[in-house]
Motif scaffolding. Structure first.
Motif, PDB file in Angstrom:
ATOM      1  N   ASN A  60       0.818  -1.222   0.000  1.00 45.65           N
ATOM      2  CA  ASN A  60       0.000   0.000   0.000  1.00 45.65           C
ATOM      3  C   ASN A  60       0.851   1.271   0.000  1.00 45.65           C
ATOM      4  O   ASN A  60       0.679   2.147   0.829  1.00 45.65           O
ATOM      5  CB  ASN A  60      -0.953   0.027   1.207  1.00 45.65           C
ATOM      6  CG  ASN A  60      -1.891  -1.154   1.179  1.00 45.65           C
ATOM      7  OD1 ASN A  60      -2.253  -1.652   0.111  1.00 45.65           O
ATOM      8  ND2 ASN A  60      -2.268  -1.636   2.345  1.00 45.65           N
ATOM      9  N   GLU A  61       1.799   1.350  -0.917  1.00 49.40           N
ATOM     10  CA  GLU A  61       2.633   2.550  -1.089  1.00 49.40           C
ATOM     11  C   GLU A  61       3.494   2.906   0.120  1.00 49.40           C
ATOM     12  O   GLU A  61       3.871   4.067   0.314  1.00 49.40           O
ATOM     13  CB  GLU A  61       1.764   3.762  -1.503  1.00 49.40           C
ATOM     14  CG  GLU A  61       1.295   3.691  -2.953  1.00 49.40           C
ATOM     15  CD  GLU A  61       2.462   3.460  -3.943  1.00 49.40           C
ATOM     16  OE1 GLU A  61       3.373   4.310  -3.990  1.00 49.40           O
ATOM     17  OE2 GLU A  61       2.467   2.439  -4.648  1.00 49.40           O
ATOM     18  N   GLN A  62       3.774   1.917   0.978  1.00 46.28           N
ATOM     19  CA  GLN A  62       4.722   2.119   2.078  1.00 46.28           C
ATOM     20  C   GLN A  62       5.616   0.901   2.158  1.00 46.28           C
ATOM     21  O   GLN A  62       5.270  -0.168   1.637  1.00 46.28           O
ATOM     22  CB  GLN A  62       3.981   2.230   3.417  1.00 46.28           C
ATOM     23  CG  GLN A  62       3.316   3.560   3.653  1.00 46.28           C
ATOM     24  CD  GLN A  62       2.838   3.679   5.091  1.00 46.28           C
ATOM     25  OE1 GLN A  62       2.422   2.704   5.697  1.00 46.28           O
ATOM     26  NE2 GLN A  62       2.909   4.875   5.633  1.00 46.28           N
ATOM     27  N   LEU A  63       6.756   1.069   2.843  1.00 38.80           N
ATOM     28  CA  LEU A  63       7.562  -0.107   3.191  1.00 38.80           C
ATOM     29  C   LEU A  63       7.093  -0.575   4.567  1.00 38.80           C
ATOM     30  O   LEU A  63       7.002   0.234   5.503  1.00 38.80           O
ATOM     31  CB  LEU A  63       9.047   0.253   3.250  1.00 38.80           C
ATOM     32  CG  LEU A  63       9.733   0.533   1.913  1.00 38.80           C
ATOM     33  CD1 LEU A  63      11.140   1.068   2.148  1.00 38.80           C
ATOM     34  CD2 LEU A  63       9.786  -0.727   1.043  1.00 38.80           C
ATOM     35  N   VAL A  64       6.810  -1.854   4.675  1.00 43.01           N
ATOM     36  CA  VAL A  64       6.340  -2.423   5.949  1.00 43.01           C
ATOM     37  C   VAL A  64       7.357  -3.470   6.399  1.00 43.01           C
ATOM     38  O   VAL A  64       7.829  -4.292   5.583  1.00 43.01           O
ATOM     39  CB  VAL A  64       4.940  -3.055   5.790  1.00 43.01           C
ATOM     40  CG1 VAL A  64       4.455  -3.617   7.131  1.00 43.01           C
ATOM     41  CG2 VAL A  64       3.955  -2.034   5.253  1.00 43.01           C
ATOM     42  N   LEU A  65       7.702  -3.425   7.669  1.00 40.19           N
ATOM     43  CA  LEU A  65       8.704  -4.331   8.233  1.00 40.19           C
ATOM     44  C   LEU A  65       8.368  -5.795   7.931  1.00 40.19           C
ATOM     45  O   LEU A  65       7.224  -6.229   8.096  1.00 40.19           O
ATOM     46  CB  LEU A  65       8.767  -4.116   9.757  1.00 40.19           C
ATOM     47  CG  LEU A  65       9.831  -4.914  10.513  1.00 40.19           C
ATOM     48  CD1 LEU A  65      11.231  -4.550  10.067  1.00 40.19           C
ATOM     49  CD2 LEU A  65       9.681  -4.683  12.027  1.00 40.19           C
ATOM     50  N   GLY A  66       9.367  -6.524   7.480  1.00 42.15           N
ATOM     51  CA  GLY A  66       9.224  -7.956   7.200  1.00 42.15           C
ATOM     52  C   GLY A  66      10.148  -8.752   8.097  1.00 42.15           C
ATOM     53  O   GLY A  66      10.579  -8.267   9.147  1.00 42.15           O
ATOM     54  N   PRO A  67      10.517  -9.961   7.686  1.00 43.50           N
ATOM     55  CA  PRO A  67      11.382 -10.805   8.503  1.00 43.50           C
ATOM     56  C   PRO A  67      12.737 -10.147   8.749  1.00 43.50           C
ATOM     57  O   PRO A  67      13.322  -9.568   7.833  1.00 43.50           O
ATOM     58  CB  PRO A  67      11.557 -12.065   7.651  1.00 43.50           C
ATOM     59  CG  PRO A  67      10.390 -12.077   6.744  1.00 43.50           C
ATOM     60  CD  PRO A  67      10.075 -10.649   6.457  1.00 43.50           C
ATOM     61  N   THR A  75       8.349   0.130  11.965  1.00 39.58           N
ATOM     62  CA  THR A  75       7.533  -0.793  11.167  1.00 39.58           C
ATOM     63  C   THR A  75       7.181  -0.256   9.784  1.00 39.58           C
ATOM     64  O   THR A  75       6.968  -1.040   8.866  1.00 39.58           O
ATOM     65  CB  THR A  75       6.229  -1.171  11.897  1.00 39.58           C
ATOM     66  OG1 THR A  75       5.548   0.024  12.247  1.00 39.58           O
ATOM     67  CG2 THR A  75       6.510  -1.998  13.130  1.00 39.58           C
ATOM     68  N   ARG A  76       7.091   1.069   9.636  1.00 38.62           N
ATOM     69  CA  ARG A  76       6.677   1.599   8.337  1.00 38.62           C
ATOM     70  C   ARG A  76       7.577   2.743   7.881  1.00 38.62           C
ATOM     71  O   ARG A  76       7.954   3.593   8.685  1.00 38.62           O
ATOM     72  CB  ARG A  76       5.223   2.110   8.401  1.00 38.62           C
ATOM     73  CG  ARG A  76       4.237   0.961   8.431  1.00 38.62           C
ATOM     74  CD  ARG A  76       2.822   1.416   8.693  1.00 38.62           C
ATOM     75  NE  ARG A  76       1.996   0.230   8.916  1.00 38.62           N
ATOM     76  CZ  ARG A  76       1.331  -0.417   7.964  1.00 38.62           C
ATOM     77  NH1 ARG A  76       1.353   0.039   6.725  1.00 38.62           N
ATOM     78  NH2 ARG A  76       0.637  -1.493   8.254  1.00 38.62           N
ATOM     79  N   ILE A  77       7.902   2.770   6.600  1.00 36.25           N
ATOM     80  CA  ILE A  77       8.758   3.815   6.030  1.00 36.25           C
ATOM     81  C   ILE A  77       8.111   4.294   4.731  1.00 36.25           C
ATOM     82  O   ILE A  77       7.716   3.477   3.882  1.00 36.25           O
ATOM     83  CB  ILE A  77      10.184   3.270   5.752  1.00 36.25           C
ATOM     84  CG1 ILE A  77      10.847   2.813   7.059  1.00 36.25           C
ATOM     85  CG2 ILE A  77      11.035   4.317   5.049  1.00 36.25           C
ATOM     86  CD1 ILE A  77      12.171   2.071   6.876  1.00 36.25           C
ATOM     87  N   LYS A  78       8.010   5.616   4.588  1.00 35.95           N
ATOM     88  CA  LYS A  78       7.390   6.169   3.367  1.00 35.95           C
ATOM     89  C   LYS A  78       8.400   6.214   2.213  1.00 35.95           C
ATOM     90  O   LYS A  78       9.610   6.300   2.440  1.00 35.95           O
ATOM     91  CB  LYS A  78       6.891   7.588   3.642  1.00 35.95           C
ATOM     92  CG  LYS A  78       5.717   7.626   4.620  1.00 35.95           C
ATOM     93  CD  LYS A  78       5.039   9.002   4.562  1.00 35.95           C
ATOM     94  CE  LYS A  78       3.752   9.026   5.359  1.00 35.95           C
ATOM     95  NZ  LYS A  78       3.951   9.181   6.795  1.00 35.95           N
ATOM     96  N   LYS A  79       7.856   6.206   0.996  1.00 34.20           N
ATOM     97  CA  LYS A  79       8.698   6.276  -0.198  1.00 34.20           C
ATOM     98  C   LYS A  79       9.540   7.557  -0.155  1.00 34.20           C
ATOM     99  O   LYS A  79       9.014   8.634   0.151  1.00 34.20           O
ATOM    100  CB  LYS A  79       7.821   6.272  -1.455  1.00 34.20           C
ATOM    101  CG  LYS A  79       8.583   5.920  -2.702  1.00 34.20           C
ATOM    102  CD  LYS A  79       7.647   5.643  -3.861  1.00 34.20           C
ATOM    103  CE  LYS A  79       8.387   5.003  -5.012  1.00 34.20           C
ATOM    104  NZ  LYS A  79       7.502   4.573  -6.093  1.00 34.20           N
ATOM    105  N   GLY A  80      10.826   7.425  -0.416  1.00 31.75           N
ATOM    106  CA  GLY A  80      11.714   8.589  -0.423  1.00 31.75           C
ATOM    107  C   GLY A  80      12.270   8.934   0.944  1.00 31.75           C
ATOM    108  O   GLY A  80      13.121   9.822   1.056  1.00 31.75           O
TER     109      GLY A  80
END
Ligand code: SME
Length: 159
Positions: A60-67, A75-80
């Motif tokens: 959903n247009e964000q980076l979400v923490l994975g393994p 947990t979440r990082i926006k584009k750029g």
């Protein structure tokens, strides 16, 4: 699939060279992305003793923490944003020798001193990033970039 990591020693180059086929064998028979990322993070972390090794997935247009392996992370990082969001936006690997010199670096851990972020592509789109942090300055260079891009390619073979 091997259930145990062979002991890997030697120079950085030799360790990557020995690790890559083991990573290939671990991911080749598995279809679940999270399962693959979990083992890849564990293998890299154990082999090199990094501070933090893990994945963020595009959702959903964000980076979400994975393994990941290592301490608690955002947990979440926006584009750029940050090194991860910049690698996603620019669709290329970013090597950061000193995180304090990278404008906008997101400090999940104050112990992190240097970092590399490698995009994972599927159908020419960034679907995740591999993020590795070191507690020392200047840990990552072109050798890490070369091998970690091969690791990222193993995760998404259909390119
Ligand atoms: N430092 C990263 C954030 C993730 S943590 O390092 C695990 C960044 O600037 O994007």
């Amino acid at each position: 699939m091997a259930e145990q990591l062979d002991i890997i020693e030697g120079t950085k180059e030799e360790r990557y060279e020995a690790l890559l086929p083991q990573i290939a064998s671990v991911v080749e028979d598995e279809t679940d992305t999270i399962a693959k990322m979990a083992n890849v993070a564990a293998m890299l972390h154990e082999t090199f003793g990094f501070w933090w090794t893990g994945f963020y997935r595009v959702k959903n247009e964000q980076l979400v923490l994975g393994p990941f392996q290592g301490p608690l992370a955002c947990t979440r990082i926006k584009k750029g944003k940050g090194v991860c969001g910049t690698a996603w936006q620019e669709e290329k690997t970013i090597v950061v020798p000193d995180v304090d010199a990278f404008p906008g670096h997101i400090a999940c851990s104050s112990a992190s001193r240097s970092e590399i972020v490698v995009p994972v592509f599927e159908n020419n789109q960034v679907v995740a990033v591999l993020d590795i942090d070191s507690a020392q300055l200047n840990t990552f260079d072109a050798t890490d970039q070369f091998w970690l891009e091969k690791v990222a390619a193993l995760l998404c073979p259909k390119q």
